[in-house]
Design an enzyme around this catalytic site. Structure first.
Site, PDB file in Angstrom:
ATOM      1  N   LYS A 180      -5.254  11.005  37.916  1.00 58.53           N
ATOM      2  CA  LYS A 180      -4.886   9.854  38.739  1.00 58.53           C
ATOM      3  C   LYS A 180      -5.462  10.041  40.146  1.00 58.53           C
ATOM      4  CE  LYS A 180      -2.405   8.827  35.145  1.00 58.53           C
ATOM      5  NZ  LYS A 180      -2.684   9.964  34.261  1.00 58.53           N
TER       6      LYS A 180
HETATM    7  C1  LIG Z   1      -0.095   4.731  31.118  1.00 58.91           C
HETATM    8  C2  LIG Z   1       0.421   6.134  31.206  1.00 58.91           C
HETATM    9  N1  LIG Z   1       1.749   6.362  31.095  1.00 58.91           N
HETATM   10  C3  LIG Z   1       2.253   7.605  31.181  1.00 58.91           C
HETATM   11  C4  LIG Z   1       1.446   8.701  31.406  1.00 58.91           C
HETATM   12  C5  LIG Z   1       2.059  10.069  31.469  1.00 58.91           C
HETATM   13  O1  LIG Z   1       1.924  10.625  32.751  1.00 58.91           O
HETATM   14  P1  LIG Z   1       2.261  12.168  33.013  1.00 58.91           P
HETATM   15  O2  LIG Z   1       1.091  12.962  32.548  1.00 58.91           O
HETATM   16  O3  LIG Z   1       2.446  12.242  34.503  1.00 58.91           O
HETATM   17  O4  LIG Z   1       3.494  12.494  32.270  1.00 58.91           O
HETATM   18  C6  LIG Z   1       0.074   8.517  31.538  1.00 58.91           C
HETATM   19  C7  LIG Z   1      -0.809   9.672  31.761  1.00 58.91           C
HETATM   20  O5  LIG Z   1      -1.989   9.623  31.614  1.00 58.91           O
HETATM   21  C8  LIG Z   1      -0.458   7.201  31.438  1.00 58.91           C
HETATM   22  O6  LIG Z   1      -1.772   6.959  31.555  1.00 58.91           O
END
Ligand SMILES: Cc1ncc(COP(=O)(O)O)c(C=O)c1O
Length: 382
Positions: A180
């Site tokens: 991100k």
């Molecule tokens: C749309 C979406 N939701 C949730 C997540 C999960 O994020 P995290 O890795 O911070 O748990 C991601 C991670 O790429 C994502 O792209």
């Protein structure tokens, strides 16, 4: 090797992390609180609660809405699998809906056929940073008392109808994973306009304790804590928050840079007929967390072969967004999602990072244009 993404980190982040270590307080403490306040102000949301990941944020959001076994939650299959997994984590059933081809997001038209008497929430994902149309989804869901949770994992710095993405949601979940823009290594944030929900989220992320460890430590008198409900350890550390505070200050510059690089890609790729790329929706602006391209049906090289050509050229790309309903973990799902399947099979994500050079972009584009120039396709180079 040209990486697909490289976080924009420097000495300032290293120094901030070192200061947190030197302070002697490295678990969730004053820097987490400061990061929450700064993030809430930047997004324009009244409350922000830091957690260990966006997956944890989605999990807590579903609990805050009261979702559990027997409930259905409509989600896009076209998303990182954590979106669907969070629904499973609370014992509810994810119901997969299709997405719009241009934004890769759910719309009222794709969600409506899946609403049943058991539907309690919709998780609206701002896929790849492109903000979803929250107002339109709420117009469908609010009268039915279906809560719209915004999965803004990719969308810090995106704009939805003049406000930062996430600001208008009852609950919005952000990710700070290094793929991100704004990163803390691992980490996440929940924003909400509801103070009582924020208070509960703070307790839930810390084992259901009615007083935080940091507040207990500060107290002059002994404090006996109580556990009001079964909670989790979803805490962020002060080291992560220290990095996050620096990254948050850099976010506007990150977004501006990514938008400029994306615009250059769009111009350079415009000679390939029918090649679709990530773009702003009519009602907002993307932060271009991922710059995806969708190959036209007549493209002479298949997506997976194109990925091999990129690897041979020393360029790291990724397949387009995954589709959860095609994975073994969701094998029991019988979903027919033609747009999702087209996007997941025929799109790919090109490299985009803050200090990417013109020559690196030219190298990336030349792989696509030379593939497009194979005999079956006509190309007009701009
Ligand atoms: C749309 C979406 N939701 C949730 C997540 C999960 O994020 P995290 O890795 O911070 O748990 C991601 C991670 O790429 C994502 O792209």
């Amino acid at each position: 090797m040209i990486p697909v993404m490289r976080p924009w980190l420097g000495n300032e982040e290293a120094e901030a992390a070192a200061e947190a270590v030197a302070s002697g307080w490295i678990a969730q403490g004053p820097r987490v609180r400061e990061f929450e306040e700064a993030f809430a102000a930047a997004i324009g949301a009244p409350h922000a609660v830091a957690v260990s990941s966006c997956t944890a944020a989605l999990h807590l959001a579903l609990i805050a809405v009261g979702i559990g076994p027997g409930d259905e939650v409509v989600v896009p299959s076209l998303s990182f699998i954590a979106t669907a997994n969070a629904v499973r984590h609370v014992g509810a059933r994810p119901v997969f809906a299709d997405v719009d081809l241009a934004t890769q997001n759910l719309t009222p038209e794709t969600v409506q056929p899946h609403l049943t008497g058991q539907t309690r929430a919709v998780i609206l994902v701002d896929q790849a940073g492109v903000p979803a149309d929250l107002d339109a989804m709420r117009a469908l869901c609010d009268p039915l008392q279906v809560t719209v949770i915004e999965d803004a994992a990719c969308a810090a710095g995106s704009v939805y109808r003049t406000r930062p993405a996430g600001a208008g949601a009852a609950l919005a979940a952000f990710s700070f994973h290094p793929r991100k823009l704004l990163t803390t290594g691992e980490g996440g944030m929940l924003t909400t306009p509801d103070r009582s929900i924020a208070v509960r989220l703070r307790r839930l992320r810390e084992h259901g304790m009615d007083i935080s460890a940091a507040d207990r430590h500060r107290s002059q008198q002994p404090v006996i804590e109580h556990y009001t409900e079964v909670g989790f350890n979803f805490r962020m550390t002060d080291i992560q928050a220290a990095i996050g505070l620096v990254q948050l200050r850099k976010l506007p510059e990150m977004v501006a840079r990514r938008r400029a690089l994306a615009q250059r890609y769009q111009k350079m790729l415009s000679g390939i007929p029918d090649l679709q790329t990530a773009a702003d929706p009519p009602y907002g602006e993307t932060n271009y967390q991922s710059f995806w391209v969708l190959l036209p049906e007549a493209f002479p090289v298949r997506r997976d072969d194109l990925m091999r050509l990129f690897a041979d050229a020393g360029i790291s790309v990724r397949r387009g967004i995954m589709a959860a309903h095609l994975e073994p973990a969701y094998a029991e799902t019988e979903a027919r999602l033609p747009v999702t399947e087209r996007l997941t099979k025929h799109s790919l994500i090109l490299p985009l990072f803050h200090d990417m050079t013109l020559s690196q972009q030219e190298q990336v584009v030349s792989v696509v244009t030379s593939a497009a120039l194979r005999p079956t396709m006509r190309v007009s180079v701009p």
